[in-house]
Design a protein around this motif. Structure first.
Motif, PDB file in Angstrom:
ATOM      1  N   GLU A   1       0.561  -0.768   3.248  1.00  0.00           N
ATOM      2  CA  GLU A   1       0.221  -1.040   4.645  1.00  0.00           C
ATOM      3  C   GLU A   1      -0.541  -2.359   4.754  1.00  0.00           C
ATOM      4  OE1 GLU A   1      -1.895   2.378   5.972  1.00  0.00           O
ATOM      5  OE2 GLU A   1      -0.115   3.638   6.094  1.00  0.00           O
ATOM      6  N   ASN A   2       0.011  -3.392   4.112  1.00  0.00           N
ATOM      7  CA  ASN A   2      -0.620  -4.707   4.078  1.00  0.00           C
ATOM      8  C   ASN A   2       0.435  -5.741   4.445  1.00  0.00           C
ATOM      9  OD1 ASN A   2      -1.282  -7.365   2.714  1.00  0.00           O
ATOM     10  ND2 ASN A   2      -3.186  -6.262   2.276  1.00  0.00           N
ATOM     11  N   ASP A   3       0.190  -6.501   5.536  1.00  0.00           N
ATOM     12  CA  ASP A   3       1.197  -7.440   6.039  1.00  0.00           C
ATOM     13  C   ASP A   3       1.551  -8.512   5.010  1.00  0.00           C
ATOM     14  OD1 ASP A   3       1.257  -6.076   8.397  1.00  0.00           O
ATOM     15  OD2 ASP A   3      -0.140  -7.407   9.445  1.00  0.00           O
ATOM     16  N   GLU A   4       0.537  -9.003   4.282  1.00  0.00           N
ATOM     17  CA  GLU A   4       0.783 -10.074   3.309  1.00  0.00           C
ATOM     18  C   GLU A   4       1.749  -9.607   2.219  1.00  0.00           C
ATOM     19  OE1 GLU A   4      -1.621 -12.646  -0.115  1.00  0.00           O
ATOM     20  OE2 GLU A   4      -2.729 -11.360   1.294  1.00  0.00           O
ATOM     21  N   TYR A   5       1.498  -8.425   1.660  1.00  0.00           N
ATOM     22  CA  TYR A   5       2.346  -7.939   0.573  1.00  0.00           C
ATOM     23  C   TYR A   5       3.668  -7.383   1.101  1.00  0.00           C
ATOM     24  CZ  TYR A   5      -1.628  -8.684  -2.426  1.00  0.00           C
ATOM     25  OH  TYR A   5      -2.655  -9.275  -3.119  1.00  0.00           O
TER      26      TYR A   5
ATOM     27  N   ALA B   1      -1.374  -6.433  -5.648  1.00  0.00           N
ATOM     28  CA  ALA B   1      -1.803  -5.619  -4.504  1.00  0.00           C
ATOM     29  C   ALA B   1      -2.686  -4.463  -4.949  1.00  0.00           C
ATOM     30  CB  ALA B   1      -0.574  -5.079  -3.760  1.00  0.00           C
TER      31      ALA B   1
ATOM     32  N   ARG C   1      -6.565  -3.913  -3.872  1.00  0.00           N
ATOM     33  CA  ARG C   1      -7.000  -2.685  -3.189  1.00  0.00           C
ATOM     34  C   ARG C   1      -8.111  -1.996  -3.979  1.00  0.00           C
ATOM     35  NH1 ARG C   1      -3.061   2.308  -1.651  1.00  0.00           N
ATOM     36  NH2 ARG C   1      -2.660   1.074   0.214  1.00  0.00           N
TER      37      ARG C   1
END
Length: 308
Positions: A110-114, A148, A152
């Motif tokens: 749930e990470n836009d960059e990854y 990622a 996290r």
């Protein structure tokens, strides 16, 4: 923390399995694979007997995890019969497996960059025509996942560390206040031996919590020692819990030494005159009259109903 940790370590298996695509790597664990293949064949047989388009509808209704599971089983079955993965069927199965792996990762992160990075890998997967090209895609996906995952883990660790640090600081301030209160009581000629012993125990637990916190932070700078870091974080929480248990006993004991302490029950009435501070604690309905005062209400249990 616990749920996040479970997610992180559960999906490590996803990333590790990508190595089975590379020619030099071995096949992922296939215990009980034959049973799963038979179950899947039965599902496929039912689907194939349905009207055209039903298969796609069923697939669209499946969750990301279910699609990943189906793609994984299909990939493992084909690889078991053709370790070279050099047929058109094998290439397509590998692509499907990689794409569903990416979907699982995106849903987890749930990470836009990854998400953007992983979706770019889907384009490379679509353009790939050989196993070597797909193996390169698999390695890129693993690298993105590691980055990622580490980010996290560091973010979670820092957040927990900040909270634990704040709790330790509050506890140290509390220890100082207790020390001053015990000194006041002793000055009045009262026996404070028991209180001093409990204060020493309280301080020892806080010191222990600080030591574990330092060890946890040092361990988290080394990936190989991160597991020990999590264990140390857990020990910090246990030490603080033990300190709070001692604190509750101390506060109970200190109540007996407070000046002007009065215990009321039922409908008893207390009348007081003069300047100063009155502290009332307990579970009660209070009715009072006062002039020129400041009223402070602290809801320690979080369930008070206050109407003033």
């Amino acid at each position: 923390m616990k749920n996040i940790g479970i997610k992180i370590f559960a999906y490590i298996a996803v990333a590790l399995m990508l190595t089975s695509i590379a020619p030099a790597m071995g096949v992922a664990d296939t215990d009980n694979l034959q049973d799963r293949i038979q179950d899947r064949d039965r599902v496929n047989a039912t689907t194939n007997s349905s009207p055209e388009g039903t298969s796609n509808q069923i697939r669209q209704a499946m969750s990301t995890q279910e699609r990943y599971g189906e793609a994984t089983e299909n990939f493992l079955r084909i690889k078991a019969n053709n370790s070279a993965l050099n047929t058109e069927e094998a290439i397509e199965a590998t692509k499907e497996y990689l794409n569903t792996t990416i979907d699982v990762m995106i849903e987890s992160l749930e990470n836009d960059e990854y998400t953007e990075k992983l979706n770019e890998e889907k384009e490379d997967i679509a353009a790939a025509t050989t196993r070597a090209e797909l193996a390169e895609c698999a390695q890129d996906i693993r690298d993105i996942w590691r980055e990622a995952r580490d980010e996290r883990a560091n973010s979670t660790t820092n957040s927990i560390n900040n909270k634990l640090t704040a709790v330790i600081r509050v506890s140290e301030t509390m220890a100082l206040r207790l020390e001053n209160e015990i000194a006041r009581i002793e000055k009045n000629g009262e026996d404070v031996t028991g209180l001093q012993e409990m204060l020493g125990e309280y301080k020892a637990h806080i010191a222990e919590a600080k030591e574990y916190r330092e060890q946890a932070m040092n361990a988290n700078t080394n990936r190989e020692k991160q597991s020990q870091g999590f264990q140390n974080m857990k020990q910090v929480g246990l030490s603080i819990k033990e300190a709070n248990a001692v604190l509750r006993n101390m506060l109970t004991e200190l109540k007996q030494h407070r000046e002007g302490l009065v215990s009321l029950s039922a409908d008893e009435t207390l009348t007081a005159e003069g300047d100063g501070t009155a502290v009332l604690s307990g579970n009660f309905v209070l009715s009072f009259n006062a002039d020129d005062v400041i009223l402070v209400v602290k809801d320690m249990a979080g369930d008070a109903q206050v109407d003033t």
